[in-house]
Design a protein around this motif. Structure first.
Motif, mmCIF file in Angstrom:
data_model
loop_
_atom_site.group_PDB
_atom_site.id
_atom_site.type_symbol
_atom_site.label_atom_id
_atom_site.label_comp_id
_atom_site.label_asym_id
_atom_site.label_seq_id
_atom_site.Cartn_x
_atom_site.Cartn_y
_atom_site.Cartn_z
ATOM 1 N N ARG A 66 -38.637 39.617 24.640
ATOM 2 C CA ARG A 66 -37.495 39.480 25.550
ATOM 3 C C ARG A 66 -37.873 38.596 26.737
ATOM 4 N N ALA A 95 -30.989 41.998 28.051
ATOM 5 C CA ALA A 95 -29.745 42.082 27.272
ATOM 6 C C ALA A 95 -29.875 43.265 26.318
ATOM 7 N N ALA A 111 -31.007 46.429 28.427
ATOM 8 C CA ALA A 111 -30.069 46.661 29.536
ATOM 9 C C ALA A 111 -29.650 48.131 29.549
ATOM 10 N N GLU A 127 -29.030 44.740 34.884
ATOM 11 C CA GLU A 127 -27.854 43.978 34.476
ATOM 12 C C GLU A 127 -28.212 42.950 33.409
ATOM 13 N N GLU A 128 -27.329 42.805 32.413
ATOM 14 C CA GLU A 128 -27.524 41.759 31.404
ATOM 15 C C GLU A 128 -27.649 40.413 32.101
ATOM 16 N N ARG A 177 -31.006 36.350 20.269
ATOM 17 C CA ARG A 177 -29.891 36.126 21.200
ATOM 18 C C ARG A 177 -30.075 34.731 21.787
ATOM 19 N N LYS A 190 -22.383 33.260 24.802
ATOM 20 C CA LYS A 190 -23.186 33.813 23.708
ATOM 21 C C LYS A 190 -22.943 33.019 22.428
ATOM 22 N N ASP A 207 -24.165 38.593 18.629
ATOM 23 C CA ASP A 207 -23.441 39.436 19.598
ATOM 24 C C ASP A 207 -21.936 39.134 19.563
#
Ligand code: 5GP
Length: 249
Positions: free
Chosen positions: A103, A107, A111, A117-118, A209, A218, A222
Protein backbone atom coordinates in the motif's frame (compact mmCIF):
# COMPACT_ATOMS: atom_id res chain seq x y z
CA UNK A 1 11.68 -27.97 -26.55
CA UNK A 2 14.87 -26.42 -25.21
CA UNK A 3 13.99 -23.79 -22.64
CA UNK A 4 10.77 -22.22 -21.47
CA UNK A 5 11.26 -18.97 -23.38
CA UNK A 6 11.69 -20.82 -26.68
CA UNK A 7 8.90 -23.36 -26.40
CA UNK A 8 7.10 -24.51 -29.50
CA UNK A 9 4.03 -26.69 -29.91
CA UNK A 10 2.90 -26.76 -26.32
CA UNK A 11 -0.54 -28.32 -26.46
CA UNK A 12 -3.36 -27.41 -24.14
CA UNK A 13 -4.70 -30.29 -22.07
CA UNK A 14 -7.38 -30.63 -19.40
CA UNK A 15 -8.64 -27.97 -17.02
CA UNK A 16 -6.69 -28.07 -13.75
CA UNK A 17 -8.48 -25.34 -11.87
CA UNK A 18 -11.17 -22.73 -12.48
CA UNK A 19 -11.06 -19.62 -10.33
CA UNK A 20 -13.20 -16.51 -10.25
CA UNK A 21 -11.38 -14.70 -13.05
CA UNK A 22 -9.12 -17.31 -14.66
CA UNK A 23 -8.98 -20.93 -15.80
CA UNK A 24 -5.71 -22.86 -15.57
CA UNK A 25 -5.08 -25.64 -18.10
CA UNK A 26 -2.39 -28.31 -18.05
CA UNK A 27 -0.21 -28.60 -21.14
CA UNK A 28 1.79 -31.29 -22.89
CA UNK A 29 4.82 -29.95 -20.94
CA UNK A 30 4.35 -30.80 -17.25
CA UNK A 31 6.37 -27.73 -16.23
CA UNK A 32 4.02 -25.32 -18.04
CA UNK A 33 0.36 -24.28 -17.70
CA UNK A 34 -1.94 -21.96 -19.64
CA UNK A 35 -3.78 -19.18 -17.79
CA UNK A 36 -7.03 -18.24 -19.57
CA UNK A 37 -8.40 -14.83 -18.54
CA UNK A 38 -12.20 -14.56 -18.28
CA UNK A 39 -14.45 -11.48 -18.28
CA UNK A 40 -16.18 -12.73 -15.10
CA UNK A 41 -15.87 -10.40 -12.13
CA UNK A 42 -16.59 -11.06 -8.48
CA UNK A 43 -16.25 -8.97 -5.34
CA UNK A 44 -16.82 -9.30 -1.61
CA UNK A 45 -15.77 -12.96 -1.59
CA UNK A 46 -18.02 -13.71 -4.61
CA UNK A 47 -21.19 -12.24 -3.05
CA UNK A 48 -21.26 -9.76 -5.97
CA UNK A 49 -20.95 -11.24 -9.47
CA UNK A 50 -20.89 -9.70 -12.93
CA UNK A 51 -19.11 -9.38 -16.25
CA UNK A 52 -16.67 -6.72 -17.36
CA UNK A 53 -16.60 -6.95 -21.15
CA UNK A 54 -13.03 -7.15 -22.48
CA UNK A 55 -11.50 -7.49 -18.99
CA UNK A 56 -9.82 -10.81 -19.77
CA UNK A 57 -7.94 -9.31 -22.70
CA UNK A 58 -6.86 -6.25 -20.71
CA UNK A 59 -5.71 -8.31 -17.72
CA UNK A 60 -3.81 -10.81 -19.88
CA UNK A 61 -2.02 -8.18 -21.98
CA UNK A 62 -1.33 -5.83 -19.06
CA UNK A 63 0.02 -8.65 -16.88
CA UNK A 64 2.26 -9.79 -19.73
CA UNK A 65 3.67 -6.28 -20.22
CA UNK A 66 4.33 -5.82 -16.49
CA UNK A 67 5.79 -9.31 -15.98
CA UNK A 68 8.22 -8.65 -18.84
CA UNK A 69 9.18 -5.30 -17.35
CA UNK A 70 9.72 -6.88 -13.91
CA UNK A 71 11.81 -9.71 -15.36
CA UNK A 72 14.21 -7.07 -16.75
CA UNK A 73 14.72 -5.76 -13.20
CA UNK A 74 15.54 -9.20 -11.78
CA UNK A 75 12.10 -10.28 -10.52
CA UNK A 76 11.51 -13.92 -11.50
CA UNK A 77 7.95 -14.32 -12.80
CA UNK A 78 5.90 -17.26 -14.04
CA UNK A 79 5.32 -15.55 -17.40
CA UNK A 80 6.69 -17.48 -20.38
CA UNK A 81 4.85 -16.00 -23.38
CA UNK A 82 1.55 -14.69 -24.64
CA UNK A 83 -0.42 -17.24 -26.67
CA UNK A 84 -3.48 -15.16 -27.56
CA UNK A 85 -5.58 -12.22 -26.35
CA UNK A 86 -6.75 -14.25 -23.36
CA UNK A 87 -4.11 -16.95 -22.93
CA UNK A 88 -0.74 -16.78 -21.23
CA UNK A 89 1.78 -19.62 -21.09
CA UNK A 90 3.23 -19.79 -17.57
CA UNK A 91 5.56 -21.88 -15.47
CA UNK A 92 3.64 -24.32 -13.35
CA UNK A 93 3.94 -23.25 -9.72
CA UNK A 94 2.96 -24.62 -6.37
CA UNK A 95 1.16 -21.45 -5.21
CA UNK A 96 2.02 -20.25 -1.70
CA UNK A 97 -1.23 -19.61 0.18
CA UNK A 98 -0.33 -16.03 1.06
CA UNK A 99 -1.71 -12.90 -0.62
CA UNK A 100 0.84 -10.12 -0.26
CA UNK A 101 -0.49 -6.57 -0.44
CA UNK A 102 1.52 -3.36 -0.80
CA UNK A 103 0.00 0.00 0.00
CA UNK A 104 1.23 3.44 -1.03
CA UNK A 105 -1.99 5.37 -0.32
CA UNK A 106 -4.76 4.59 2.20
CA UNK A 107 -7.81 2.91 0.61
CA UNK A 108 -10.09 -0.10 0.96
CA UNK A 109 -9.69 -2.30 4.00
CA UNK A 110 -6.83 -0.16 5.39
CA UNK A 111 -9.14 2.86 5.55
CA UNK A 112 -11.77 0.73 7.33
CA UNK A 113 -9.28 -0.82 9.75
CA UNK A 114 -7.53 2.42 10.74
CA UNK A 115 -10.19 5.11 10.27
CA UNK A 116 -7.74 7.06 8.11
CA UNK A 117 -9.32 8.89 5.20
CA UNK A 118 -9.09 7.29 1.76
CA UNK A 119 -6.36 9.04 -0.19
CA UNK A 120 -4.04 9.66 2.78
CA UNK A 121 -0.47 9.19 1.53
CA UNK A 122 1.67 6.53 3.25
CA UNK A 123 5.25 7.75 3.71
CA UNK A 124 6.87 4.29 3.67
CA UNK A 125 5.03 1.57 1.70
CA UNK A 126 3.20 -0.97 3.87
CA UNK A 127 3.36 -4.72 3.19
CA UNK A 128 0.51 -6.86 4.52
CA UNK A 129 -0.01 -10.62 4.45
CA UNK A 130 -3.35 -12.38 4.04
CA UNK A 131 -4.18 -16.07 4.15
CA UNK A 132 -5.37 -17.12 0.69
CA UNK A 133 -8.58 -18.90 1.67
CA UNK A 134 -12.01 -18.35 0.11
CA UNK A 135 -13.89 -20.16 2.93
CA UNK A 136 -12.21 -17.92 5.53
CA UNK A 137 -12.51 -14.73 3.42
CA UNK A 138 -8.72 -14.13 3.16
CA UNK A 139 -8.03 -13.03 6.77
CA UNK A 140 -5.01 -10.86 7.53
CA UNK A 141 -2.09 -12.78 9.08
CA UNK A 142 1.45 -12.03 10.22
CA UNK A 143 4.84 -13.75 10.01
CA UNK A 144 4.11 -15.80 13.14
CA UNK A 145 0.94 -17.18 11.55
CA UNK A 146 2.89 -17.98 8.37
CA UNK A 147 5.31 -20.00 10.51
CA UNK A 148 2.55 -21.67 12.54
CA UNK A 149 0.62 -22.66 9.40
CA UNK A 150 3.86 -23.64 7.60
CA UNK A 151 2.80 -21.54 4.60
CA UNK A 152 6.40 -20.53 3.83
CA UNK A 153 9.79 -20.78 5.49
CA UNK A 154 11.22 -17.65 7.15
CA UNK A 155 13.71 -17.39 4.27
CA UNK A 156 10.91 -17.66 1.71
CA UNK A 157 8.86 -15.01 3.50
CA UNK A 158 11.85 -12.67 3.69
CA UNK A 159 12.39 -13.14 -0.07
CA UNK A 160 8.69 -12.52 -0.79
CA UNK A 161 8.68 -9.30 1.25
CA UNK A 162 11.92 -8.08 -0.36
CA UNK A 163 10.65 -8.89 -3.87
CA UNK A 164 7.28 -7.27 -3.14
CA UNK A 165 8.93 -3.97 -2.23
CA UNK A 166 11.18 -4.20 -5.31
CA UNK A 167 8.11 -4.74 -7.51
CA UNK A 168 6.51 -1.65 -5.96
CA UNK A 169 9.68 0.34 -6.59
CA UNK A 170 9.59 -0.67 -10.27
CA UNK A 171 5.86 -0.35 -10.94
CA UNK A 172 5.06 2.84 -9.04
CA UNK A 173 7.17 5.26 -11.13
CA UNK A 174 6.41 3.32 -14.34
CA UNK A 175 2.70 3.84 -13.78
CA UNK A 176 3.07 7.42 -12.57
CA UNK A 177 4.86 8.34 -15.81
CA UNK A 178 1.73 7.05 -17.56
CA UNK A 179 -0.60 9.14 -15.40
CA UNK A 180 -1.57 6.43 -12.89
CA UNK A 181 -1.16 6.45 -9.10
CA UNK A 182 -0.47 2.91 -7.86
CA UNK A 183 -2.52 3.06 -4.65
CA UNK A 184 -2.16 -0.60 -3.63
CA UNK A 185 -1.93 -4.06 -5.17
CA UNK A 186 -1.98 -7.76 -4.41
CA UNK A 187 0.69 -10.30 -5.36
CA UNK A 188 0.90 -14.08 -5.22
CA UNK A 189 4.08 -16.14 -5.33
CA UNK A 190 4.75 -19.81 -5.92
CA UNK A 191 7.44 -22.46 -5.98
CA UNK A 192 8.82 -23.92 -9.20
CA UNK A 193 11.26 -26.79 -9.67
CA UNK A 194 13.83 -26.96 -6.87
CA UNK A 195 11.54 -24.74 -4.75
CA UNK A 196 12.74 -21.68 -6.66
CA UNK A 197 10.32 -18.81 -6.05
CA UNK A 198 8.48 -16.91 -8.77
CA UNK A 199 5.89 -14.14 -8.92
CA UNK A 200 2.64 -15.71 -10.17
CA UNK A 201 -1.02 -14.87 -10.82
CA UNK A 202 -1.62 -11.50 -12.56
CA UNK A 203 -1.09 -7.75 -12.19
CA UNK A 204 -4.15 -5.96 -13.50
CA UNK A 205 -6.95 -3.52 -12.59
CA UNK A 206 -8.52 -6.53 -10.80
CA UNK A 207 -5.58 -6.76 -8.42
CA UNK A 208 -4.37 -3.13 -8.24
CA UNK A 209 -5.99 0.13 -7.22
CA UNK A 210 -5.08 2.67 -9.89
CA UNK A 211 -6.13 6.32 -9.76
CA UNK A 212 -5.77 8.95 -12.44
CA UNK A 213 -2.83 11.14 -11.47
CA UNK A 214 -4.57 14.44 -12.29
CA UNK A 215 -8.20 13.79 -11.28
CA UNK A 216 -7.73 10.88 -8.81
CA UNK A 217 -10.58 9.15 -10.61
CA UNK A 218 -10.67 5.39 -9.87
CA UNK A 219 -9.59 3.30 -12.87
CA UNK A 220 -9.80 -0.20 -11.41
CA UNK A 221 -12.11 -2.88 -10.02
CA UNK A 222 -13.38 -0.50 -7.32
CA UNK A 223 -15.65 0.90 -10.08
CA UNK A 224 -17.32 -2.55 -10.17
CA UNK A 225 -17.18 -3.12 -6.40
CA UNK A 226 -18.74 0.28 -5.66
CA UNK A 227 -21.15 0.44 -8.65
CA UNK A 228 -19.46 3.60 -9.96
CA UNK A 229 -20.23 2.86 -13.64
CA UNK A 230 -17.76 3.20 -16.52
CA UNK A 231 -16.06 -0.05 -15.54
CA UNK A 232 -15.18 -1.22 -19.07
CA UNK A 233 -13.95 2.26 -20.04
CA UNK A 234 -11.68 2.37 -16.98
CA UNK A 235 -10.06 -0.97 -17.88
CA UNK A 236 -9.57 0.17 -21.49
CA UNK A 237 -8.02 3.45 -20.30
CA UNK A 238 -5.52 1.60 -18.10
CA UNK A 239 -4.69 -0.69 -21.02
CA UNK A 240 -4.18 2.29 -23.34
CA UNK A 241 -1.80 3.97 -20.89
CA UNK A 242 0.22 0.89 -19.92
CA UNK A 243 0.19 -1.33 -22.99
CA UNK A 244 -0.98 0.40 -26.16
CA UNK A 245 -4.06 0.93 -28.26
CA UNK A 246 -7.49 -0.02 -26.81
CA UNK A 247 -8.53 -3.61 -27.34
CA UNK A 248 -11.86 -5.09 -28.38
CA UNK A 249 -13.80 -7.68 -26.43
P1 5GP B 1 -8.14 -4.28 0.32
O1 5GP B 1 -7.47 -5.08 1.42
O2 5GP B 1 -8.04 -2.81 0.56
O3 5GP B 1 -9.54 -4.75 0.06
O4 5GP B 1 -7.34 -4.60 -1.02
C1 5GP B 1 -6.01 -4.14 -1.23
C2 5GP B 1 -5.57 -4.40 -2.66
O5 5GP B 1 -5.45 -5.80 -2.90
C3 5GP B 1 -6.56 -3.89 -3.73
O6 5GP B 1 -5.80 -3.40 -4.82
C4 5GP B 1 -7.34 -5.11 -4.14
O7 5GP B 1 -7.75 -5.03 -5.48
C5 5GP B 1 -6.32 -6.23 -3.93
N1 5GP B 1 -6.94 -7.46 -3.43
C6 5GP B 1 -7.05 -7.85 -2.15
N2 5GP B 1 -7.65 -9.05 -2.06
C7 5GP B 1 -7.92 -9.43 -3.31
C8 5GP B 1 -8.55 -10.60 -3.88
O8 5GP B 1 -8.96 -11.55 -3.20
N3 5GP B 1 -8.66 -10.62 -5.22
C9 5GP B 1 -8.22 -9.59 -6.01
N4 5GP B 1 -8.38 -9.67 -7.34
N5 5GP B 1 -7.60 -8.50 -5.51
C10 5GP B 1 -7.47 -8.41 -4.18
Amino acid sequence: MTRAGATVNVEQQGKMYEGKAKIVYATSDPSLVIQYFKDDATAFNALKKGTIVGKGVVNNRMSAALFQRLAKTGVPTHYVRTLSDREMLCRRLDIIKIETIVRNVVAGSLAKRTGLEEGTPIAKPIVELYLKSDPLGDPMINADHVRMLKLATPAELAWIERMTLRINTVLRPYMLRRGLILVDFKLEFGRGPGRKLYLGDEISPDTCRLWDRATRQKLDKDRFRQDLGGVEDAYQEVYRRLVGEPVGA
